[in-house]
Write a protein that holds these residues in place. Sequence first.
Motif, PDB file in Angstrom:
ATOM      1  N   ALA A  50       0.837  -1.197   0.000  1.00  0.00           N
ATOM      2  CA  ALA A  50       0.000   0.000   0.000  1.00  0.00           C
ATOM      3  C   ALA A  50       0.871   1.246   0.000  1.00  0.00           C
ATOM      4  N   TYR A  51       0.416   2.284  -0.693  1.00  0.00           N
ATOM      5  CA  TYR A  51       1.166   3.536  -0.750  1.00  0.00           C
ATOM      6  C   TYR A  51       0.229   4.649  -1.193  1.00  0.00           C
ATOM      7  N   VAL A  52       0.711   5.890  -1.100  1.00  0.00           N
ATOM      8  CA  VAL A  52      -0.021   7.059  -1.595  1.00  0.00           C
ATOM      9  C   VAL A  52       0.600   7.446  -2.932  1.00  0.00           C
ATOM     10  N   ASN A  53      -0.212   7.527  -4.003  1.00  0.00           N
ATOM     11  CA  ASN A  53       0.334   7.822  -5.323  1.00  0.00           C
ATOM     12  C   ASN A  53       0.570   9.318  -5.515  1.00  0.00           C
ATOM     13  N   GLY A  54       1.004   9.693  -6.701  1.00  0.00           N
ATOM     14  CA  GLY A  54       1.340  11.087  -6.971  1.00  0.00           C
ATOM     15  C   GLY A  54       0.173  12.038  -6.897  1.00  0.00           C
ATOM     16  N   ASP A  55      -1.044  11.512  -6.982  1.00  0.00           N
ATOM     17  CA  ASP A  55      -2.251  12.350  -6.868  1.00  0.00           C
ATOM     18  C   ASP A  55      -2.791  12.381  -5.444  1.00  0.00           C
ATOM     19  N   ASN A  56      -2.009  11.874  -4.506  1.00  0.00           N
ATOM     20  CA  ASN A  56      -2.370  11.877  -3.088  1.00  0.00           C
ATOM     21  C   ASN A  56      -3.553  10.972  -2.759  1.00  0.00           C
ATOM     22  N   TYR A  57      -3.679   9.900  -3.497  1.00  0.00           N
ATOM     23  CA  TYR A  57      -4.706   8.911  -3.196  1.00  0.00           C
ATOM     24  C   TYR A  57      -4.044   7.590  -2.815  1.00  0.00           C
ATOM     25  N   LEU A  58      -4.708   6.859  -1.916  1.00  0.00           N
ATOM     26  CA  LEU A  58      -4.203   5.557  -1.504  1.00  0.00           C
ATOM     27  C   LEU A  58      -4.300   4.544  -2.638  1.00  0.00           C
TER      28      LEU A  58
END
Length: 420
Positions: A39-47
């Motif tokens: 799990a991570y936060v992508n470049g658009d600030n979504y999980l």
Amino acid sequence: MKNLFFTAVCTAALAITGCEILNPSSRTGFTPSLHGGNAYVNGDNYLVCGPGVYVTAISYKGDYDWRKDDEYGRVKGSVKVFSGDEMILELPAGIGTEISLDADKHHFIDGHLYTTFASDSETVIKKDGNEFIRYKGAEDIKGMIIKDGDFYSLGQKTVGTGGFSLRKNGDPLLIRDSGTIWGSFSDPAYAENGALYEDNGILYYSFYTSYREGASTQERHWFLGKNQSISEIWLEGYIKNLYDMRVINGELYRIASIADCPIVVFCEDFPYRFTNEELLLNHMDYYRLFPLGSSPYFFCSFRGKFNAKRTAWCSLWDVYKSVDGEVVGIYRDGNRYAAILKGGFISNDAILWTSSDISEEYFDDNYEFQSAKCGAYANGGIYVALNPKSEEDDPILWSHIGTLKYKGLNGILTGVKVLK
């Protein structure tokens, strides 16, 4: 936890037939683990969340005593998401943030954290901390579902004369100036999606109207919402109390009491009376319908011998089982079900109930079960978030395969979800 009972139930369990329920299944490719997925936060600030176990929590600033909560509504903190015991998202919450520190104002659904907030004039829903939906009018979100990529919400108005709205991606599909929504995220039978539920691809919800507070069943007007249409549900004159109504496999079921029978389930207009002596002789104080596969079941709580809480599980075919404790959460795993109960006879025991055996786990009196959102059931395993009563202990995620501690968290665990 004192008087806490974990009860895994399935159709076969209710019928007292064989059913292997605790052994992890590989049918979805998900391997049960206390540790979360990739799990991570992508470049658009979504999980972006892979299969695994996810836990939500509320954390308070510094050494604020959240147990006393003397500054309720004025304190700052954060809402967190953990993948296993690794924090993957932290959102500032509290005064001035449009994110509430109330445990029932955030929900982890389909790998995203949705937060709900109502000011005096607006409703704001955020997705992973990003503004997602904003509209005029203050509403308490009672239900939400992600369907075909669209976000549906059911909101109860908090100011004015009442009423509610049904919305798709924030746009109103239906607005009512009156009506009290039936069900919520805190209700064990509705906790998964709140008062908004799906049956055969159709969205349903129930509500009632009345002319005064505390109106009796017969003084209320009852309604069923089906997508954007509404139908009034007329009650037979001999019904004394209506406890719940729900569409299951396309048919409307209602659970009620009548003058000569304390428990009757109506399938459409046909009444099923129950003759079980335990149901008839004890005073029931809680009834809810729930779908077991495509069939209707109900559960109810009552006082047994020595005034101890008990819960009964029933089907329309008089399949019956009663257990110690009061139900506080119900969870499904395909056609299998798990329930969490507390308040039975035996102290300091937690029981995993299957059709074939009983496995016991023991908890001390320092932990408590917060709400129905704090449990999950997947691939034959149950996961439960427990919070400490004392400052010396840490919150824990308990499961059939082990325990995780959340060390140093000045707050509470508020929910657990398993993504497959």
